[in-house]
Design an enzyme around this catalytic site. Sequence first.
Site, PDB file in Angstrom:
ATOM      1  N   HIS A 112       0.869  -1.177   0.000  1.00 46.81           N
ATOM      2  CA  HIS A 112       0.000   0.000   0.000  1.00 46.81           C
ATOM      3  C   HIS A 112       0.905   1.226   0.000  1.00 46.81           C
ATOM      4  O   HIS A 112       1.887   1.286   0.738  1.00 46.81           O
ATOM      5  CB  HIS A 112      -0.912  -0.005   1.217  1.00 46.81           C
ATOM      6  CG  HIS A 112      -1.789  -1.225   1.266  1.00 46.81           C
ATOM      7  ND1 HIS A 112      -2.923  -1.338   0.519  1.00 46.81           N
ATOM      8  CD2 HIS A 112      -1.654  -2.388   1.939  1.00 46.81           C
ATOM      9  CE1 HIS A 112      -3.477  -2.515   0.737  1.00 46.81           C
ATOM     10  NE2 HIS A 112      -2.724  -3.180   1.598  1.00 46.81           N
ATOM     11  N   ALA A 157      11.721 -17.281  15.696  1.00 40.42           N
ATOM     12  CA  ALA A 157      10.361 -16.903  16.064  1.00 40.42           C
ATOM     13  C   ALA A 157      10.229 -15.393  16.263  1.00 40.42           C
ATOM     14  O   ALA A 157      11.108 -14.748  16.828  1.00 40.42           O
ATOM     15  CB  ALA A 157       9.950 -17.631  17.341  1.00 40.42           C
TER      16      ALA A 157
END
Length: 182
Positions: A112, A157
């Site tokens: 965007h 992670a």
Amino acid sequence: MKTERQKMTDGENYNQFDKELINRRILCREKLQKINNTPDNESRNQQIKDLLASSTDKFFVETGIQFDYGFNVKIGDNFYANYGLTLLDTCPITIGNNCYFGPDAGLYTPIHPLNAEERINDVEYGAPITIGDNAWFGGHVTIVPGVTLGKNVVVGAGSVVTKSFGDNIVLAGNPAKIIKEL
């Protein structure tokens, strides 16, 4: 003249409110809602594979997978994804062989604009994501548009991968950086 789907897949500005694209998103939402409530692993995974551009028989995804279109997702052999995989596939997402994803991982190809006027006018485009063979992603890993990762990459992670990296490395952090070479 290109269709909106072709423009989207090619990473060009496109109209996200095009009827063909809306209909495909609705179809995927409806099917994935049913699929994600299917307790039988074999049935669930076959139904997911039927929505994708390509995948092989060695394919296993836990419940909670989401994607926009499916037709821009190509997955190699021996694939595993834990709960909650999100693949925003306005552009191609290509995943190599022997790749594993922890829970709540996300690969996002839409972009965007930074310019507020363009955003208000619903300008959208994207960039592809490519993952090499033998990749392993911890839980809550995010891969942003335009990233290419080489072979034998491990991503810790919670990492956010904002740029491309080569082979044989461990990445971690936000933004992700090389913490070890393999």
